[in-house]
Design a protein around this motif. Sequence first.
Motif, PDB file in Angstrom:
ATOM      1  N   GLN A  47       0.802  -1.219   0.000  1.00 54.64           N
ATOM      2  CA  GLN A  47       0.000   0.000   0.000  1.00 54.64           C
ATOM      3  C   GLN A  47       0.834   1.268   0.000  1.00 54.64           C
ATOM      4  O   GLN A  47       0.424   2.297  -0.574  1.00 54.64           O
ATOM      5  CB  GLN A  47      -0.960  -0.012   1.180  1.00 54.64           C
ATOM      6  CG  GLN A  47      -0.302  -0.163   2.545  1.00 54.64           C
ATOM      7  CD  GLN A  47      -1.294  -0.443   3.637  1.00 54.64           C
ATOM      8  OE1 GLN A  47      -2.232   0.321   3.843  1.00 54.64           O
ATOM      9  NE2 GLN A  47      -1.125  -1.549   4.357  1.00 54.64           N
ATOM     10  N   GLU A  48       2.032   1.218   0.614  1.00 56.61           N
ATOM     11  CA  GLU A  48       2.857   2.425   0.651  1.00 56.61           C
ATOM     12  C   GLU A  48       3.225   2.909  -0.747  1.00 56.61           C
ATOM     13  O   GLU A  48       3.393   4.104  -0.993  1.00 56.61           O
ATOM     14  CB  GLU A  48       4.156   2.185   1.432  1.00 56.61           C
ATOM     15  CG  GLU A  48       3.958   1.859   2.894  1.00 56.61           C
ATOM     16  CD  GLU A  48       3.998   0.368   3.134  1.00 56.61           C
ATOM     17  OE1 GLU A  48       3.186  -0.366   2.523  1.00 56.61           O
ATOM     18  OE2 GLU A  48       4.846  -0.075   3.927  1.00 56.61           O
ATOM     19  N   PHE A  49       3.350   1.963  -1.674  1.00 54.74           N
ATOM     20  CA  PHE A  49       3.760   2.293  -3.040  1.00 54.74           C
ATOM     21  C   PHE A  49       2.595   2.239  -4.028  1.00 54.74           C
ATOM     22  O   PHE A  49       2.789   2.508  -5.205  1.00 54.74           O
ATOM     23  CB  PHE A  49       4.849   1.319  -3.503  1.00 54.74           C
ATOM     24  CG  PHE A  49       6.024   1.183  -2.582  1.00 54.74           C
ATOM     25  CD1 PHE A  49       6.550   2.300  -1.939  1.00 54.74           C
ATOM     26  CD2 PHE A  49       6.608  -0.056  -2.344  1.00 54.74           C
ATOM     27  CE1 PHE A  49       7.642   2.174  -1.086  1.00 54.74           C
ATOM     28  CE2 PHE A  49       7.688  -0.185  -1.494  1.00 54.74           C
ATOM     29  CZ  PHE A  49       8.212   0.930  -0.857  1.00 54.74           C
ATOM     30  N   ASP A  50       1.418   1.857  -3.540  1.00 55.52           N
ATOM     31  CA  ASP A  50       0.277   1.608  -4.425  1.00 55.52           C
ATOM     32  C   ASP A  50       0.719   0.716  -5.587  1.00 55.52           C
ATOM     33  O   ASP A  50       0.470   0.993  -6.762  1.00 55.52           O
ATOM     34  CB  ASP A  50      -0.315   2.920  -4.952  1.00 55.52           C
ATOM     35  CG  ASP A  50      -1.645   2.705  -5.686  1.00 55.52           C
ATOM     36  OD1 ASP A  50      -2.304   1.678  -5.428  1.00 55.52           O
ATOM     37  OD2 ASP A  50      -2.003   3.550  -6.533  1.00 55.52           O
ATOM     38  N   LEU A  51       1.342  -0.407  -5.223  1.00 56.55           N
ATOM     39  CA  LEU A  51       1.970  -1.282  -6.211  1.00 56.55           C
ATOM     40  C   LEU A  51       1.670  -2.733  -5.872  1.00 56.55           C
ATOM     41  O   LEU A  51       1.905  -3.169  -4.736  1.00 56.55           O
ATOM     42  CB  LEU A  51       3.485  -1.054  -6.203  1.00 56.55           C
ATOM     43  CG  LEU A  51       4.335  -1.961  -7.094  1.00 56.55           C
ATOM     44  CD1 LEU A  51       4.119  -1.616  -8.565  1.00 56.55           C
ATOM     45  CD2 LEU A  51       5.812  -1.831  -6.732  1.00 56.55           C
ATOM     46  N   ASP A  52       1.149  -3.478  -6.849  1.00 58.65           N
ATOM     47  CA  ASP A  52       0.980  -4.920  -6.696  1.00 58.65           C
ATOM     48  C   ASP A  52       2.155  -5.600  -7.381  1.00 58.65           C
ATOM     49  O   ASP A  52       2.268  -5.612  -8.614  1.00 58.65           O
ATOM     50  CB  ASP A  52      -0.335  -5.389  -7.323  1.00 58.65           C
ATOM     51  CG  ASP A  52      -0.663  -6.840  -6.965  1.00 58.65           C
ATOM     52  OD1 ASP A  52       0.281  -7.632  -6.791  1.00 58.65           O
ATOM     53  OD2 ASP A  52      -1.857  -7.181  -6.877  1.00 58.65           O
ATOM     54  N   VAL A  53       3.056  -6.147  -6.576  1.00 60.03           N
ATOM     55  CA  VAL A  53       4.281  -6.753  -7.096  1.00 60.03           C
ATOM     56  C   VAL A  53       3.974  -7.833  -8.129  1.00 60.03           C
ATOM     57  O   VAL A  53       4.638  -7.930  -9.170  1.00 60.03           O
ATOM     58  CB  VAL A  53       5.111  -7.333  -5.932  1.00 60.03           C
ATOM     59  CG1 VAL A  53       6.244  -8.212  -6.451  1.00 60.03           C
ATOM     60  CG2 VAL A  53       5.664  -6.209  -5.057  1.00 60.03           C
ATOM     61  N   PHE A  54       2.927  -8.627  -7.873  1.00 64.55           N
ATOM     62  CA  PHE A  54       2.654  -9.774  -8.739  1.00 64.55           C
ATOM     63  C   PHE A  54       2.038  -9.387 -10.084  1.00 64.55           C
ATOM     64  O   PHE A  54       1.892 -10.236 -10.961  1.00 64.55           O
ATOM     65  CB  PHE A  54       1.760 -10.772  -8.010  1.00 64.55           C
ATOM     66  CG  PHE A  54       2.385 -11.334  -6.761  1.00 64.55           C
ATOM     67  CD1 PHE A  54       3.746 -11.600  -6.699  1.00 64.55           C
ATOM     68  CD2 PHE A  54       1.618 -11.586  -5.628  1.00 64.55           C
ATOM     69  CE1 PHE A  54       4.333 -12.111  -5.550  1.00 64.55           C
ATOM     70  CE2 PHE A  54       2.193 -12.102  -4.475  1.00 64.55           C
ATOM     71  CZ  PHE A  54       3.551 -12.357  -4.440  1.00 64.55           C
TER      72      PHE A  54
END
Length: 315
Positions: A39-46
């Motif tokens: 959530q800190e990066f608003d990023l879904d790694v997958f």
Amino acid sequence: MRLTWRAGAVIWAVDAEEWLAAPKRIRQQSIRYGSGYIQEFDLDVFEHLRVVDYGDADIPPECLVAPTAENVLRAQAAVEKKVNDAMAAGAVPVVIGQNSPCGSFAIAKVVSERTKGNVGCVSLDTHWDIAPMDKLTMDPRIAGSDSWKYKCYELLDNFDQKHLVEIGERGMLENKDMVRMFLEKGTHFYPMWKIRSGLGIEGLVNELRHAYEGTEAVYCHWDMDVLGGAGPAPGDILGELAEPFGMSDYEVIRLAHEVGRRGLAALSFICIPPGSPAIYRVLVYVIMYMCAGLAMRKIEAASGNSRDAFSRTTA
């Protein structure tokens, strides 16, 4: 991938089975997290990386209880095979181990053999591990718990101390002649005193450049006894390996994220404090925030943007 190594029946008054269970416990804690969304990066790694659990290294059972020189070399070879498989597939291997050489030198050796140019190293540790000889076997072939880093620079031609960033050591544990030798050869050393008394995490992040300048690949090694004395679990969980003013969980996770942003060939762990769910979660974070860094790097490369593209979300 997961591997284990055992040097005795009891580790710091903790049964060896619990010591060896750290990779399993990390897997169990990872189930706590429902996705790859950070959530800190608003990023879904997958959405950007394919992350695979490649299973356990095939270490013969007798190697875990009888650490003769020959058994240590057999265990090391099993890890090397697994790491070679991962790198041949174009993956960044993340090796969860507990002792050397299986969780350290074995990975450095494969990175060295698969890299034509120089290899940089970022190392987090409470101890330098630069004794000239393994004290357990007294065999010059063995890169043991107190000697594996020395063996990297003795045996691996494209490892050079001027590309080593050494972070976290402190106190009165080391042989002054060996430390001074590494410093004279160009090692970039950031003890906890320097970090706490002015450099700080932002300054330390900037110093990672020494592992990247003039190198083709970077090997990263997190010896988790570097947490001793700082938390999140009590320092005494590490027994005799605990030392005052260790790194914080944030600092360890942040550095993993930053090497991901810059790129790395492999990441390995040893000395994961046993019996603490909080510590096992730290390892999950370290791996995932490193992966977030890799994902950001991939996104930026695809878009043609610089590393500053994510400055708004990482600041």
